[in-house]
Structures are given as C-alpha cells and as structure tokens.
Design a protein around this motif. Sequence first.
Motif, PDB file in Angstrom:
ATOM      1  N   GLU A   1       0.825  -1.205   0.000  1.00 57.09           N
ATOM      2  CA  GLU A   1       0.000   0.000   0.000  1.00 57.09           C
ATOM      3  C   GLU A   1       0.857   1.251   0.000  1.00 57.09           C
ATOM      4  O   GLU A   1       1.876   1.288   0.709  1.00 57.09           O
ATOM      5  CB  GLU A   1      -0.945  -0.023   1.202  1.00 57.09           C
ATOM      6  N   PRO A   2       0.502   2.239  -0.842  1.00 56.69           N
ATOM      7  CA  PRO A   2      -0.747   2.315  -1.597  1.00 56.69           C
ATOM      8  C   PRO A   2      -0.785   1.330  -2.769  1.00 56.69           C
ATOM      9  O   PRO A   2       0.249   1.006  -3.342  1.00 56.69           O
ATOM     10  CB  PRO A   2      -0.761   3.759  -2.124  1.00 56.69           C
ATOM     11  N   SER A   3      -1.993   0.895  -3.087  1.00 58.59           N
ATOM     12  CA  SER A   3      -2.192   0.024  -4.238  1.00 58.59           C
ATOM     13  C   SER A   3      -3.664   0.049  -4.601  1.00 58.59           C
ATOM     14  O   SER A   3      -4.475   0.714  -3.943  1.00 58.59           O
ATOM     15  CB  SER A   3      -1.728  -1.400  -3.951  1.00 58.59           C
ATOM     16  N   TYR A   4      -3.998  -0.703  -5.630  1.00 58.62           N
ATOM     17  CA  TYR A   4      -5.368  -0.714  -6.149  1.00 58.62           C
ATOM     18  C   TYR A   4      -6.349  -1.129  -5.058  1.00 58.62           C
ATOM     19  O   TYR A   4      -6.160  -2.148  -4.384  1.00 58.62           O
ATOM     20  CB  TYR A   4      -5.444  -1.660  -7.334  1.00 58.62           C
ATOM     21  N   ALA A   5      -7.407  -0.359  -4.871  1.00 60.91           N
ATOM     22  CA  ALA A   5      -8.314  -0.534  -3.735  1.00 60.91           C
ATOM     23  C   ALA A   5      -9.003  -1.888  -3.712  1.00 60.91           C
ATOM     24  O   ALA A   5      -9.343  -2.399  -2.642  1.00 60.91           O
ATOM     25  CB  ALA A   5      -9.357   0.582  -3.744  1.00 60.91           C
ATOM     26  N   SER A   6      -9.213  -2.504  -4.865  1.00 58.29           N
ATOM     27  CA  SER A   6      -9.957  -3.768  -4.887  1.00 58.29           C
ATOM     28  C   SER A   6      -9.201  -4.916  -4.231  1.00 58.29           C
ATOM     29  O   SER A   6      -9.817  -5.904  -3.839  1.00 58.29           O
ATOM     30  CB  SER A   6     -10.337  -4.144  -6.324  1.00 58.29           C
ATOM     31  N   TYR A   7      -7.867  -4.832  -4.114  1.00 58.36           N
ATOM     32  CA  TYR A   7      -7.147  -5.877  -3.382  1.00 58.36           C
ATOM     33  C   TYR A   7      -7.675  -5.941  -1.946  1.00 58.36           C
ATOM     34  O   TYR A   7      -7.991  -7.002  -1.415  1.00 58.36           O
ATOM     35  CB  TYR A   7      -5.645  -5.605  -3.330  1.00 58.36           C
ATOM     36  N   ARG A   8      -7.734  -4.763  -1.331  1.00 56.44           N
ATOM     37  CA  ARG A   8      -8.213  -4.662   0.053  1.00 56.44           C
ATOM     38  C   ARG A   8      -9.716  -4.947   0.127  1.00 56.44           C
ATOM     39  O   ARG A   8     -10.173  -5.706   1.004  1.00 56.44           O
ATOM     40  CB  ARG A   8      -7.891  -3.269   0.584  1.00 56.44           C
ATOM     41  N   ASP A   9     -10.484  -4.359  -0.778  1.00 58.10           N
ATOM     42  CA  ASP A   9     -11.938  -4.546  -0.755  1.00 58.10           C
ATOM     43  C   ASP A   9     -12.310  -6.017  -0.868  1.00 58.10           C
ATOM     44  O   ASP A   9     -13.122  -6.543  -0.098  1.00 58.10           O
ATOM     45  CB  ASP A   9     -12.583  -3.781  -1.915  1.00 58.10           C
ATOM     46  N   ALA A  10     -11.732  -6.692  -1.860  1.00 61.76           N
ATOM     47  CA  ALA A  10     -12.065  -8.093  -2.102  1.00 61.76           C
ATOM     48  C   ALA A  10     -11.676  -8.957  -0.910  1.00 61.76           C
ATOM     49  O   ALA A  10     -12.419  -9.871  -0.509  1.00 61.76           O
ATOM     50  CB  ALA A  10     -11.363  -8.576  -3.366  1.00 61.76           C
ATOM     51  N   SER A  11     -10.515  -8.667  -0.333  1.00 62.94           N
ATOM     52  CA  SER A  11     -10.025  -9.475   0.785  1.00 62.94           C
ATOM     53  C   SER A  11     -10.910  -9.312   2.013  1.00 62.94           C
ATOM     54  O   SER A  11     -11.266 -10.294   2.687  1.00 62.94           O
ATOM     55  CB  SER A  11      -8.580  -9.085   1.109  1.00 62.94           C
ATOM     56  N   LEU A  12     -11.271  -8.063   2.330  1.00 61.88           N
ATOM     57  CA  LEU A  12     -12.103  -7.825   3.505  1.00 61.88           C
ATOM     58  C   LEU A  12     -13.483  -8.459   3.354  1.00 61.88           C
ATOM     59  O   LEU A  12     -14.007  -9.068   4.295  1.00 61.88           O
ATOM     60  CB  LEU A  12     -12.230  -6.324   3.749  1.00 61.88           C
TER      61      LEU A  12
END
Length: 715
Positions: A116-127
Amino acid sequence: MTQAEQPGARPSAKHGGDFFGISIASGLPEASIIDASANINPLGPPDWLDAAFMQGRLDSGRYPDPEYRELKSIASSFLKVDKDSLVFGNGADELMFALARLAAKRRPLASAIVEEPSYASYRDASLLAGLKIISVKAQIPQAALASIAASVPSVPGAGKAEKELAEQEAFTRLASAMQAAGTGSILWLGTPNNPTGIMPPGWPHILPKLAGSFPEHYIAVDEAFADLCTAPGNGEPGQGNSALDLFAKQGLKNIIILRSMTKFWAIPGLRLGYAIAAPELAIALREELPNWPLNSVAEAAARLAFADPKAEERRMQTLSFVSQERKRMAAELAKIKGLTALSSDTNYYLVKVAKEAGSGSSLAMRLAEMGIGIRRCENFYGLGSAYIRIAVRTEKENSAILEALGTLLGPEERVEEKPLTPPSAGHRARPCAKALMIQGCSSGAGKSIITAAFCRIFRDMGIRLAPYKAQNMSGFSAKLDGRLEISQAQAIQAMAAGLEPEARMNPLLLKPKSDYSSDVYLMGKHFASLGAKDYYALNSMMKDAARAAYDSLASDYELVILEGAGSPAEINLKARDFVNMGAAIYADAKVLLVGDIDRGGVFASFIGHTACFLPMELKLLAGFVVNKFRGDPALLGDAFNMTKERTGHPVLGCIPMIKNLAIPEEDDGLLQAQKEKQAAKSANPANELDAELSRLAAIVKANVDMPAILAALGL
C-alpha cells in the motif's frame, strides 16, 4: 509492516472514470469532459470495435458458451498457455473478488498481504471475503525529472549494485510479511503498481523466489497495465516484465496472473478481463464466478483482440506516445507552482501537491468544475491528500490539463534550469483556429454548396474564416492571377468568406485526363500527370503538403471550414485518407455529414456511415444534415429520432431543395458559362453571384440548428 483492520466491511475507495459526476460538477456535457482519472489507452479503441458489436449482436439471440471454448482456443494460441489455465471474467475486478473468496474458502485463517498504496480492490475483495489485511509499505517514486537525469549513468554498469540491493530489500520486505501470514494467504502485487505507476524492484526475478519460498501461499500478479508498461524488460519496453514467461517455463503453480483487456484496448465499458493459473487452480477459480461472466459483445471483442495482427504495432505506438507525453507533462508540471510529477513506468503518474498549492482533493474538485477529471488519492491507503494521479491522455487533452492547472496555481516562481527533456518527438504546436468540416454521404450530396453557405454565415457573424479542401478531383478550376489553379468550388467558397481565393485553400487539385490519369496541381502549380498507382505512391508527400497548407491557414484565421471529398465511408481508402476523416482528425474539426434525400436512402446512409467510422471519428461527428428535401420537414420527425437512437448523433438540419440556385456545384461546369451569360446582361456579374451566396446562406441558416453547431465548435 503493520496489521490493518479486521475483515467484514468494505472501505469507501472510489474508482476513477466518473464522467457523470464530473459533468454534474462542471455543468458541461459529457462530450466535453476530459477524464484523466481512469487510466485508459490514449490511442482510443481499436478499428475492429464495430465488428465486435456486430458479432455480438448476431450472437445475442442465444446464451454464450459458459466455458468460452472458442475464445479460450484463440487466447491460448496467442498467449502460449494451456487453454485450461484461462479464466475469463467481467473485468479483472470480478476475478479479484472471486480469487479472494477462493482463498478464504480454502484457508479460513488466511490473510491478505497488500502493498500500500495500491489498487483498492485488493483490500476490498479481501475484507469482503473475510481475510485479515497485512499492509506492506510500497515504494513511492521519486520526482520524474530527477529520475530521468539519474537514468543516464556516466559510468557503464553504474547502478548495478543499487539495483541488486533494492531487489534484495523488496524480497525481504515481502517475504517477511508472507512469513507472518497464515498458510494459504494471498499476496497481491500490482505490476506496475496502481497508483504509483512503478514496477516492484527486481521484477520479475523476485517472483520465482517468492513463489518457491512460500509454495502454500497464493501470489496474485495484477498485470492490468502490463501492455502499457514502458519499463524496459529484455531490451524492449514492457518485454520481460510479465510473469507469463515465468509461469509457462517454470510451472509456478501458486501464482495467478490477472489481466484487464479494457485498459490497453480502451474499451472499459465492455468489462473484460482474464486470469492465468495452473489448471487445477483455474478450475477452482472458475467455480467462484457466475455461469456467464462475459456477454456476447465482450466475448466477440476478446476473440478479435487476441487475433488482431496489428496488436504489437499498436502496443509499440502506445508505449512510444505514452513515454513521450509523460516526459513532456513532467517538464511542464515542474513549471507550475507547487506541483511535482513523479516517475512512472506506465500510462499514469502521481503528482505531489505542495502545501502552498492546497490539498490534492481540493485541486481535483476545482478541476472537476472545469470539466477535467483527475484521481483523488486520499482514499488510497498509505498515500493521502498530498497526491493526485493523472492519466496520460491525448496530446490536446494533456495540454488542456496543463493549461487548467496553470490557471489555478500559476507559474513556479523560480529560475528554470535547462529542461532535462525536450518536447515529445513529433509534437506539433497546434494552430488555434476552430474547425468545422462538411462531409457528404456521396459525391453530389451538396458539400460544396453547404460549405459555401457556412462560409457566408460565419463571415456575416464577424468571424474571420477561410475555406479549405485538402484534395479536390474536378475538371473545373479557377485561375489565380492567370498562373495558379485551384478548384472553382474553393474559389466560390473564398468569395462567400469575403476573401480572394488562394492556393492554400485547395493545395491539391486533380484534373482528370482520362479514366486512368489526372493532371496534378500542387499548391496551384502543375506538378505532374499521374495514374492512380503513381499518385498513391506519393501519398505521404501529398499529405504533408496538404497539412502544411492547413496549418498555415489555421494560423491566420479564427475558423477554417473544411470540405470533404466523396464519402468518408470508403473503408478501402481509409489507410491513406487525409481528405475526409483523416483531415478532420488532424484539424480536430467538428463534422457535419450531409446526405442527399432526393436520391433516396439518406437515413440508411447516415446509419451506415457511422458503422464505418472509427471510435475517434465518431467523437468528431456533430450530427447530420438532410439536403435537397421536397415537402414538409415535420413528416421526417420520426426518422430524425430513429437516426439519433441508432447512431447517437442528431440530425441538425433539413435544407429544402433550392430552386434556380445560380451557384455551380463542385463538378458543375456552369461557372464559366454563367459568367459569360451574366457578362452579356450585367455590368457586374460578381455582385450577382455574391447576392446568390447571401440567399443561399439565409436559407441554410434558417434550416439548421445553429445554436447546436456553435456549441459544438465552442463559439
């Protein structure tokens, strides 16, 4: 390395590409928005896009093949991987969410390691999948101009030790996080990273080391921008940076390569992506997706993309343009108070905003009010509001972004050093004239007459304008000072504009000698007698001469009214066209397409022409004009609406059949006969032709939507 929040909630990170939101903020129509918040190939969509829609339309009466066997066969041949290793999805995003679900399902206690920072969907999908987040600090790039200066070592081999050290540091940093995560955890890597725009140090050499050291972990390699990556791999930009070769050669069974097809091909609305993984993993990933991830249009587009023989040529053109424009933007942004463009390996870059320039968020909001979208960065974890991200757009759009930022912030108050990079190769200082182009569905549709009418209309509005036709094939010419010759049509248009005719208005005149050859006049002078084959061999020279004439006119006038030749839908001529849409693109002209309703089939012709236009050409099309209509225009209302529904472009005029019009058409030899006839009965035939031009202009003006045309031109 730090532990972040527990699973269960989705952060409110926002993607770029919000045309609608920018339009609301600015009050401007979507067509006038510059969107540099989404990282799409500035070259625009491919030539085959219409063919994809047609194929998809033909296939829309049945369900797609849920296994996409034909597509997989074509893709596996292109990518040189087993077809069972391929999984297609509704964009790379859908595949990311499916992969996170798969990881959580197989290993309930697994974590997600996210740079991070990185593409938000990595975090979104994981959570959303129930995975804990382990955050690893990503590298923030240095200033672009400093990076350019440092990229030319004075000693051969200099920097090798630094690169090896950076590679070892990157491996240690990621390996430490993977060691702390539970078995079966997933590491997300953007190659290049979004939003930083740079490749991980030591990439791709660290990939097999990580995969081999942690065989029970998944490694998701996001190559959404791999085809847009300008970082040198094996000697060529982008080559050697992909994990694909390592996957194929070393059989890395725990990596999943994610790719977007919409960025490089500039078709984000189709939602199209794919994953490459070992067959067992690919099968499991496919089970996490709906029955039909791709619709028939997206599937057809993917088949054409993988089969496109010009894909590599497009890639090299893209990389060259992106690299040049990114360097130009970095140099120009350095001249604006409080802004520093950071180094990047792809078609977007971060800009650091100094405190005196305000926050990046407020700057993005002010630009949105001006109709320009950039990416706010406060919701990128580990970045904050001191940054903005800007996509590389077209040369014109990039210059507009610079102008807007300069207006908002003003010039940097410091003595500028000699620029480290020159302007982009081939960068043209564009003349400032507006441009309107009249094209026709066929010869004889009335282009010359309509062009003359608009010359008079705009002249009467007090606008300094000139007519222009790059190339005209006509047996009827006008002599200038008894020496030079141009088409009589452009001579009449010059009169309508209140000007003396000159060679710049018609730089190329072809006077037919037979069915197979013509006398070629270049800038009014006889150049040669040539057959078609010999003339086409000189296409590049003739195009350059025509464009030089246009640039000269556009530098001297506020408006240039261009006339096309024949029909712009002759697909066999498009490759060497500089007279129709080729001229429109060069001049950035708004186009009115004129059709002769007296011949019949005018609405089918309008619809058919748009089917032959490239996406970049459709952006220039302002609308259609029906010409030579007999009867009550109200009877055509439904046809106008249906044309708009099928093409997305309005009918902006319906001009009646004008009787007894004493103005010759382009290929009408009446001009000389008319002059002789008028001379016999009138002391001043020129005055009579001038009066006739005013009558024509009044009729045309009364029967076209002038406010819409003026709005399209920005007048």
